[in-house]
Design an enzyme around this catalytic site. Structure first.
Site, PDB file in Angstrom:
ATOM      1  N   THR A  16       0.748  -1.265  -0.029  1.00 31.35           N
ATOM      2  CA  THR A  16      -0.062  -0.051   0.026  1.00 31.35           C
ATOM      3  C   THR A  16       0.963   1.405  -0.047  1.00 31.35           C
ATOM      4  O   THR A  16       0.649   2.285  -0.889  1.00 31.35           O
ATOM      5  CB  THR A  16      -0.742   0.014   1.361  1.00 31.35           C
ATOM      6  OG1 THR A  16      -1.850  -1.099   1.290  1.00 31.35           O
ATOM      7  CG2 THR A  16      -1.653   1.265   1.203  1.00 31.35           C
ATOM      8  N   GLU A 130      11.500   8.246   9.255  1.00 32.29           N
ATOM      9  CA  GLU A 130      10.321   8.981   9.720  1.00 32.29           C
ATOM     10  C   GLU A 130       9.096   8.393   9.677  1.00 32.29           C
ATOM     11  O   GLU A 130       7.892   8.392  10.429  1.00 32.29           O
ATOM     12  CB  GLU A 130      10.290  10.416   8.760  1.00 32.29           C
ATOM     13  CG  GLU A 130       9.234  11.025   9.349  1.00 32.29           C
ATOM     14  CD  GLU A 130       9.329  11.804  10.698  1.00 32.29           C
ATOM     15  OE1 GLU A 130       8.768  11.696  11.681  1.00 32.29           O
ATOM     16  OE2 GLU A 130      10.618  12.674  10.774  1.00 32.29           O
ATOM     17  N   VAL A 133       7.086   5.572  12.751  1.00 32.46           N
ATOM     18  CA  VAL A 133       6.160   6.195  13.848  1.00 32.46           C
ATOM     19  C   VAL A 133       5.380   7.247  13.340  1.00 32.46           C
ATOM     20  O   VAL A 133       5.707   8.169  12.928  1.00 32.46           O
ATOM     21  CB  VAL A 133       6.963   6.652  15.137  1.00 32.46           C
ATOM     22  CG1 VAL A 133       6.148   6.873  16.259  1.00 32.46           C
ATOM     23  CG2 VAL A 133       7.942   5.368  15.680  1.00 32.46           C
ATOM     24  N   GLY A 188     -11.394  -1.852   7.037  1.00 29.00           N
ATOM     25  CA  GLY A 188      -9.986  -1.953   6.604  1.00 29.00           C
ATOM     26  C   GLY A 188      -9.059  -1.502   7.591  1.00 29.00           C
ATOM     27  O   GLY A 188      -7.761  -1.510   7.374  1.00 29.00           O
ATOM     28  N   LYS A 206       6.977   0.997  18.373  1.00 26.24           N
ATOM     29  CA  LYS A 206       7.135   2.500  18.337  1.00 26.24           C
ATOM     30  C   LYS A 206       7.622   3.197  19.681  1.00 26.24           C
ATOM     31  O   LYS A 206       8.390   4.207  19.503  1.00 26.24           O
ATOM     32  CB  LYS A 206       5.656   3.178  17.933  1.00 26.24           C
ATOM     33  CG  LYS A 206       5.274   2.618  16.602  1.00 26.24           C
ATOM     34  CD  LYS A 206       3.955   3.005  16.233  1.00 26.24           C
ATOM     35  CE  LYS A 206       3.488   2.212  14.760  1.00 26.24           C
ATOM     36  NZ  LYS A 206       2.043   2.796  14.570  1.00 26.24           N
ATOM     37  N   GLY A 308      -1.964   4.892   6.425  1.00 27.79           N
ATOM     38  CA  GLY A 308      -2.787   5.073   5.164  1.00 27.79           C
ATOM     39  C   GLY A 308      -1.652   5.244   4.145  1.00 27.79           C
ATOM     40  O   GLY A 308      -0.431   5.743   4.407  1.00 27.79           O
TER      41      GLY A 308
END
Length: 437
Positions: A16, A130, A133, A188, A206, A308
């Site tokens: 993705t 970057e 997290v 999702g 994290k 995302g």
């Protein structure tokens, strides 16, 4: 006019995020070149199956199954494969070839970060992360650079969008855990196997990265205390709501006193109560936020989309620009500042507060007995209220809701253990920590 040579970029993985990174690199070639002072060329994309259908249409000739060959000759390698192997081996190969590496692989960095950063330092390369997290939230670079001269004392973070989405629905819509998870899966936000999210594993990885950066100390993943939200009930969330709190899965990293009188680091993940007046209480849905407390800068809030494809690709592209600019400017990469060597302390040393709900025998002397148990275990009661009284057939039962003052986790845990053994305590309904108050 651009005089520097064109920089070649190898992309490992086309999931993705990887697809969006490739798309943006191809679409914004000229714009990025103007910012960098050098052209960028996406040399190829290493995947297991070049012919697999993908959401983003990309040139077929870019795909290859030979990641090792793609790495050699590239100036910048972007690793978005996920997992430990072969990602670890390929990153080491890229660094040893002199390439800068950009990764969003939090699990890999949390378990093998020291090895990878050392490899980068040995050859003068740079490792950027970057995207590891907070998705699109710029938090790594501020900790790594902007706050490097300050003294960070504490970090409270909502760093997992799936659990925040679920807890938000439990708080605002009254859904139970199972119902909230089903909704997250349908939309999702949750994987088919949600263990990494609801079990706190993703947040723990994290937390390890944030603590290592903030306190200039190597904090391995296995040193992070972890609890998930699997056992959290709607009743707990409803009770918290009624008392002016919201339940959030928090990653907490802070400096705390060490047994030898010095200073140590605590890194932990668990569901906790935070006051509704705290900035983190207003973080809804799948959004993430990190609240940083520093001695000189004070309180800083970083908020945004925690996941995302496009959002995370934004963070990756930011690292691409930084890496490319370093090539143009010349000079070795900047080593990680992890030389404070503070001890990483166990959860028992953490200082926190408890919110305890007890079902007790409703008879004279019970409150005094409860107060004695708290006092003998070094825990001070801040608030106590009797919320209900009932008779379930085995005698009158009162419900006590107790809030404690701050105390070492060891004292609070000992208090709860003693309560479980007490003859006046029928059951302990809920135990949650309080943070941010």
């Amino acid at each position: 006019m651009i005089e520097y040579r064109t920089l070649k970029i190898a992309l490992l993985g086309a999931g993705t995020v990887g697809q969006q990174v490739a798309k943006l690199l191809l679409e914004r070639t000229d714009e990025l070149a103007g910012r960098i002072g050098a052209g960028l060329e996406l040399a190829g994309i290493a995947v297991r199956d070049p012919d697999k259908p993908r959401e983003v249409e990309l040139p077929r000739e870019l795909f290859t199954t030979d990641a090792a060959q793609l790495i050699h000759g590239s100036d910048i390698v972007i690793e978005l494969m996920g997992g430990i192997e072969p990602a670890r081996t390929l990153i080491l190969e890229a660094l040893n070839s002199g390439a800068d590496v950009i990764t969003g692989n939090k699990a890999l960095l949390a378990t093998h970060g020291a090895e990878l950063f050392d490899a980068a330092e040995q050859v003068g390369a740079q490792l950027y992360y970057e995207a590891a997290v907070g998705g699109a939230i710029p938090i790594i670079r501020p900790l790594r650079e902007s706050l490097a001269g300050d003294r960070v004392t504490r970090i409270l973070g909502i760093v997992n969008g799936t659990t925040n989405f679920m807890l938000d629905r439990m708080d605002t819509l009254g859904e139970g855990f199972t119902e909230a998870l089903a909704t997250a899966t349908e939309l999702g936000y949750a994987e088919a196997d949600p263990t990494a999210d609801v079990g706190g594993w993703d947040a723990a990885a994290k937390a390890a990265l944030l603590a290592s950066l903030a306190f200039h100390t190597n904090v391995p993943l296995d040193a992070v205390y972890r609890e998930g939200i699997e056992d959290l009930t709607r009743e707990q969330v409803d009770r918290a709501h009624a008392m002016g709190y919201v339940v959030k899965l928090l990653a907490i990293c802070e400096r705390i006193p060490a047994p030898d009188g010095g200073e140590g680091v605590s890194a932990r993940v668990y569901p906790a109560l935070i006051p509704r007046t705290h900035p983190l209480a207003a973080v809804h849905g799948v959004f993430n936020a990190v609240f940083v407390e520093a001695e000189a800068a004070g309180g800083l809030m970083f908020y945004g989309a925690g996941a995302g494809g496009v959002q995370t690709a934004s963070a990756v592209l930011g690292d691409v620009v930084s890496a490319a600019r370093r090539h143009v400017a010349g000079g070795p990469g900047v080593a990680e500042s992890t030389h404070a060597n503070l001890p990483v302390l166990p959860i028992s040393a953490a200082i926190t507060r408890y919110h305890v709900t007890l079902h007790v025998t409703d008879q004279p002397g019970v409150l005094a007995e409860i107060a004695r148990i708290f006092a003998e275990n070094g825990t001070s009661i801040e608030t106590m209220q009797q919320s209900t009284t009932s008779d379930g057939g085995d005698g009158p039962t009162a419900t006590l809701v107790i809030g404690t003052h701050a105390a070492p986790e060891a004292s609070l845990a000992a208090t709860v253990a003693a309560l479980r053994r007490s003859r006046v305590v029928k059951s302990i309904a809920h135990v949650l920590r309080i943070e941010g108050a």
